[in-house]
Design a protein around this motif. Structure first.
Motif, PDB file in Angstrom:
ATOM      1  N   UNK A  45      73.641  24.708  29.187  1.00 50.85           N
ATOM      2  CA  UNK A  45      72.631  23.650  29.827  1.00 50.85           C
ATOM      3  C   UNK A  45      71.384  23.455  28.862  1.00 50.85           C
ATOM      4  N   UNK A  46      71.202  24.416  28.196  1.00 51.20           N
ATOM      5  CA  UNK A  46      69.848  24.535  27.247  1.00 51.20           C
ATOM      6  C   UNK A  46      70.224  23.439  26.156  1.00 51.20           C
ATOM      7  N   UNK A  47      71.484  23.663  25.645  1.00 53.68           N
ATOM      8  CA  UNK A  47      71.878  22.821  24.475  1.00 53.68           C
ATOM      9  C   UNK A  47      71.935  21.419  24.897  1.00 53.68           C
ATOM     10  N   UNK A  48      72.626  21.107  26.156  1.00 50.02           N
ATOM     11  CA  UNK A  48      72.562  19.787  26.813  1.00 50.02           C
ATOM     12  C   UNK A  48      71.096  19.157  26.844  1.00 50.02           C
ATOM     13  N   UNK A  49      70.271  19.954  27.439  1.00 45.13           N
ATOM     14  CA  UNK A  49      68.949  19.311  27.628  1.00 45.13           C
ATOM     15  C   UNK A  49      67.978  19.452  26.404  1.00 45.13           C
ATOM     16  N   UNK A  50      68.372  20.005  25.279  1.00 41.34           N
ATOM     17  CA  UNK A  50      67.693  19.983  24.135  1.00 41.34           C
ATOM     18  C   UNK A  50      68.534  18.806  23.386  1.00 41.34           C
TER      19      UNK A  50
END
Ligand SMILES: [Zn+2]
Length: 124
Positions: A45-50
């Motif tokens: 999710x972090x990779x997605x939002x970043x």
């Protein structure tokens, strides 16, 4: 001599055996590092939002156990030197062919080109 660091090996060990075999073979000839193997829900999710991944949790081959995707970078790392990513990528694709491992390169994705990303060419 294998050039992979301990950290790289740990990440590679979360990957499918074909990817392990492939990257270990490539690392005999090219200095490289594994920056991502399996990615858990939070990291995905972090990779997605970043903006580092187009995929939400469960949509990426990094989310399978073992991981069917691996991110590999040339060393020393310089994100702006695309030519070196191209060179490493070509080597990885060539070795995959020799080892009879069917993979896709993130460079060839539509939209966001994902140079360090290699994944097994299978349906999720
Ligand atoms: Zn990836």
């Amino acid at each position: 001599m294998n050039t992979l660091s301990k950290k790289s090996i740990q990440k590679l060990n979360t990957c499918h055996s074909d990817l392990k075999r492939l990257i270990k073979t490539v690392a005999l000839e090219e200095k490289c590092a594994v920056i991502c193997g399996f990615r858990g829900r939070y990291e995905q999710e972090k990779a997605y939002y970043d903006g580092k991944s187009k995929a939400k949790w469960g949509m990426s081959k990094h989310n399978l156990k073992p991981s069917q995707a691996v991110d590999v970078v040339p060393l020393p790392l310089d994100w702006n030197n695309i030519e070196r990513f191209e060179k490493l990528g070509r080597k990885i694709m060539q070795k995959a062919d020799e080892l009879n491992i069917n993979i896709k390169w993130g460079r060839d994705f539509k939209g966001l080109k994902d140079y360090p990303h290699f994944e097994l060419n299978t349906d999720i």
